[in-house]
Scaffold this motif. Structure first.
Motif, PDB file in Angstrom:
ATOM      1  N   SER A  58      -1.764   6.749  -7.348  1.00  9.26           N
ATOM      2  CA  SER A  58      -1.520   5.313  -7.288  1.00  9.26           C
ATOM      3  C   SER A  58      -1.640   4.693  -8.683  1.00  9.26           C
ATOM      4  O   SER A  58      -2.473   3.820  -8.927  1.00  9.26           O
ATOM      5  CB  SER A  58      -2.509   4.630  -6.327  1.00  9.26           C
ATOM      6  OG  SER A  58      -2.201   3.260  -6.183  1.00  9.26           O
TER       7      SER A  58
ATOM      8  N   MET B 175       2.484   1.699  -3.460  1.00 12.73           N
ATOM      9  CA  MET B 175       1.521   2.162  -4.459  1.00 12.73           C
ATOM     10  C   MET B 175       1.167   3.630  -4.247  1.00 12.73           C
ATOM     11  O   MET B 175       1.000   4.392  -5.202  1.00 12.73           O
ATOM     12  CB  MET B 175       0.277   1.277  -4.423  1.00 12.73           C
ATOM     13  CG  MET B 175       0.537  -0.135  -4.943  1.00 12.73           C
ATOM     14  SD  MET B 175      -0.845  -1.281  -4.696  1.00 12.73           S
ATOM     15  CE  MET B 175      -2.094  -0.542  -5.747  1.00 12.73           C
TER      16      MET B 175
ATOM     17  N   SER C 272     -13.061   4.509  -9.427  1.00 16.53           N
ATOM     18  CA  SER C 272     -12.468   3.590 -10.402  1.00 16.53           C
ATOM     19  C   SER C 272     -13.480   3.243 -11.480  1.00 16.53           C
ATOM     20  O   SER C 272     -14.683   3.479 -11.341  1.00 16.53           O
ATOM     21  CB  SER C 272     -12.003   2.313  -9.707  1.00 16.53           C
ATOM     22  OG  SER C 272     -13.111   1.622  -9.160  1.00 16.53           O
TER      23      SER C 272
ATOM     24  N   ASP D  40      -2.043   0.966  -9.437  1.00 17.29           N
ATOM     25  CA  ASP D  40      -3.337   0.337  -9.176  1.00 17.29           C
ATOM     26  C   ASP D  40      -4.148   0.211 -10.463  1.00 17.29           C
ATOM     27  O   ASP D  40      -4.732  -0.837 -10.746  1.00 17.29           O
ATOM     28  CB  ASP D  40      -4.104   1.145  -8.130  1.00 17.29           C
ATOM     29  CG  ASP D  40      -5.448   0.525  -7.808  1.00 17.29           C
ATOM     30  OD1 ASP D  40      -5.487  -0.703  -7.606  1.00 17.29           O
ATOM     31  OD2 ASP D  40      -6.452   1.250  -7.761  1.00 17.29           O
TER      32      ASP D  40
ATOM     33  N   GLN E  64      -4.296  -7.151  -2.045  1.00 12.97           N
ATOM     34  CA  GLN E  64      -4.272  -6.191  -3.144  1.00 12.97           C
ATOM     35  C   GLN E  64      -5.512  -5.314  -3.139  1.00 12.97           C
ATOM     36  O   GLN E  64      -5.463  -4.139  -3.522  1.00 12.97           O
ATOM     37  CB  GLN E  64      -4.135  -6.924  -4.480  1.00 12.97           C
ATOM     38  CG  GLN E  64      -2.725  -7.443  -4.728  1.00 12.97           C
ATOM     39  CD  GLN E  64      -2.595  -8.152  -6.062  1.00 12.97           C
ATOM     40  OE1 GLN E  64      -3.521  -8.780  -6.541  1.00 12.97           O
ATOM     41  NE2 GLN E  64      -1.424  -8.043  -6.665  1.00 12.97           N
TER      42      GLN E  64
ATOM     43  N   SER F 287      -4.424   3.009  -1.008  1.00 13.44           N
ATOM     44  CA  SER F 287      -3.387   3.800  -1.692  1.00 13.44           C
ATOM     45  C   SER F 287      -4.009   4.959  -2.448  1.00 13.44           C
ATOM     46  O   SER F 287      -3.471   6.072  -2.471  1.00 13.44           O
ATOM     47  CB  SER F 287      -2.577   2.917  -2.644  1.00 13.44           C
ATOM     48  OG  SER F 287      -3.367   2.413  -3.702  1.00 13.44           O
ATOM     49  N   LYS F 288      -5.162   4.712  -3.073  1.00  7.58           N
ATOM     50  CA  LYS F 288      -5.864   5.784  -3.778  1.00  7.58           C
ATOM     51  C   LYS F 288      -6.323   6.868  -2.806  1.00  7.58           C
ATOM     52  O   LYS F 288      -6.227   8.069  -3.085  1.00  7.58           O
ATOM     53  CB  LYS F 288      -7.076   5.216  -4.521  1.00  7.58           C
ATOM     54  CG  LYS F 288      -6.783   4.648  -5.901  1.00  7.58           C
ATOM     55  CD  LYS F 288      -6.613   5.749  -6.936  1.00  7.58           C
ATOM     56  CE  LYS F 288      -6.753   5.238  -8.356  1.00  7.58           C
ATOM     57  NZ  LYS F 288      -5.747   4.298  -8.797  1.00  7.58           N
TER      58      LYS F 288
ATOM     59  N   THR G  38       0.832  -1.208   0.000  1.00  6.79           N
ATOM     60  CA  THR G  38       0.000   0.000   0.000  1.00  6.79           C
ATOM     61  C   THR G  38       0.867   1.258   0.000  1.00  6.79           C
ATOM     62  O   THR G  38       0.595   2.211  -0.743  1.00  6.79           O
ATOM     63  CB  THR G  38      -0.942   0.013   1.216  1.00  6.79           C
ATOM     64  OG1 THR G  38      -1.663  -1.223   1.275  1.00  6.79           O
ATOM     65  CG2 THR G  38      -1.934   1.162   1.122  1.00  6.79           C
TER      66      THR G  38
ATOM     67  N   SER H 294      -5.243  -1.414  -3.002  1.00  8.28           N
ATOM     68  CA  SER H 294      -5.890  -0.634  -4.060  1.00  8.28           C
ATOM     69  C   SER H 294      -6.747   0.476  -3.478  1.00  8.28           C
ATOM     70  O   SER H 294      -6.650   1.645  -3.875  1.00  8.28           O
ATOM     71  CB  SER H 294      -6.746  -1.569  -4.924  1.00  8.28           C
ATOM     72  OG  SER H 294      -7.541  -0.836  -5.834  1.00  8.28           O
TER      73      SER H 294
END
Length: 398
Positions: A254, A160, A208, A257, A274, A281-282, A157, A278
């Motif tokens: 990130s 990323m 996303s 990702d 992960q 980290s964003k 994390t 994901s």
């Protein structure tokens, strides 16, 4: 013999092919190209292209026919954009340096732990576009299931988060939320952000695109407004309105990702470690201080049981603490789709129906969204405990 080819053995004129390969840089070269032959390039070779101050690594597709000459190098849209190419440019082509971080991926495949140093090396190369889709698939598979422990997840994390841009918003709380997913039609974000912003809180929401569902929030929002804003544009929107809904992949928050998601989707693989990396980290890269996680639990959702939800919630909170984030998890009903539409356009229509208070607007979508908005208001101290839902409803229906 072509004198130009002899004088510049590794330089080719660039041609924009107009081929959408999503985010994967792809290079097209003629089978009779002198560079192909002299360098020993063949289909699926990894080739480094250098142009001015930029270099990229692309996957080679070898073509025949007359639409590409032996003195041209064709680029996919992703490669053209990443290289910053212009019509008439010539690039230098060569073999890329050995990808040393793949040694860490191979070690993980064989059961070794992913150290912080290894995570930095792997993620740095992924963010720089040095991994092919085959190599990305190897990394995703090596980390699938429960193959990342807590320390590895924290290391991944952090790596990323640090591999791309980071947004800073100054003093004060910055709210964010994320839905773990697996529930079609769950477009609560598009209703929550306006409510939170109207209450005087900041909520720069990066979303996303679809991973395992028919549409992501960014896909649905894009049917109504642009979502590929840069950092400066995001800042202007948030300063003016208090919130925004944008695609995180457009601003290199990130960036590894988004590259990994491109491979995870066709593989239909979700590693819990992960997944946590994901999400958080964003959020850390976007400058959030407080993150509410909406976790639908149901037989067809990503999280299938209350026990699995509790494990994931603890992991999210522990990793969040390690990154300096305040994380709160809310378990919600994941038994059925939300709203009436599935897919970007139909889900956007459901959101608009709620915002416009149209007869027949999906009540479940509004109920879920206002419940989560209320939880965020209570999380931020903008509403007393137990009054968040009432406050959110009052704002959404003045």
């Amino acid at each position: 013999m072509n004198l130009r080819a002899a004088a510049q053995p590794n330089r080719l004129a660039l041609r924009r092919m107009g081929i959408d390969t999503y985010q994967e840089p792809v290079l097209y070269m003629h089978g009779d190209c002198h560079v192909c032959r002299s360098e020993g390039f063949e289909a699926q070779s990894r080739v480094e292209l250098a142009l001015r101050d930029r270099t990229i690594v692309a996957t080679l597709n070898v073509v025949t026919g007359e639409f590409l000459t032996p003195l041209q190098a064709g680029l996919s849209e992703a490669a053209w954009r990443l290289l910053g190419a212009r019509e008439g440019d010539e690039a230098t082509l060569r073999h890329p340096a050995p990808l040393e971080s793949m040694g860490h991926v191979r070690a993980k495949v064989y059961g070794r732990r992913l150290t912080a140093t290894a995570a930095d090396a792997v993620v740095g190369d992924i963010a720089a576009g040095r991994y092919s889709d085959l190599q990305l698939a190897a990394f995703v598979t090596a980390c699938a299931g429960d193959r990342l422990d807590m320390e590895e997840t924290i290391a991944l994390t952090r790596s990323m988060t640090n591999a791309g841009e980071r947004m800073q918003w100054g003093a004060g709380m910055v709210m964010d939320k994320h839905c773990v997913g697996g529930l079609p039609g769950n477009r609560t974000t598009m209703l929550i952000v306006p409510v939170i912003a109207a209450c005087g809180l900041r909520m720069p929401k990066t979303s996303s695109r679809a991973i395992t569902s028919p549409a992501g929030t960014a896909d649905t929002m894009e049917t109504l407004a642009p979502v590929d804003l840069d950092v400066a544009s995001i800042r202007r929107v948030v300063e003016r309105t208090g919130g925004c809904i944008v695609w995180g992949g457009a601003v290199r928050l990130s960036p590894a990702d988004d590259i990994l998601i491109r491979v995870e989707r066709p593989l239909d693989l979700d590693s819990q470690g992960q997944l946590v990396a994901s999400i958080l980290s964003k959020k850390a890269a976007a400058g959030a201080t407080h993150v509410l996680i909406d976790m639908p639990v149901g037989p067809t959702a990503k999280v299938r049981s209350a026990q699995a939800a509790a494990v994931l919630a603890r992991q999210l909170q522990e990793v969040g603490r390690a990154l300096g984030l305040n994380v709160r998890v809310v378990q919600t009903d994941g038994l059925a789709p939300v709203g009436r539409g599935i897919g970007p356009a139909l889900e956007a229509r459901d959101v608009l129906a709620v915002l416009r208070r149209q007869p027949g607007a999906p009540a479940e979508l509004e109920r879920r969204a206002m419940g989560l908005a209320g939880a965020i208001l209570e999380f931020a101290g903008a509403a007393a405990i137990g009054t968040g839902l009432e406050t959110a409803m009052a704002v959404s229906r003045p």
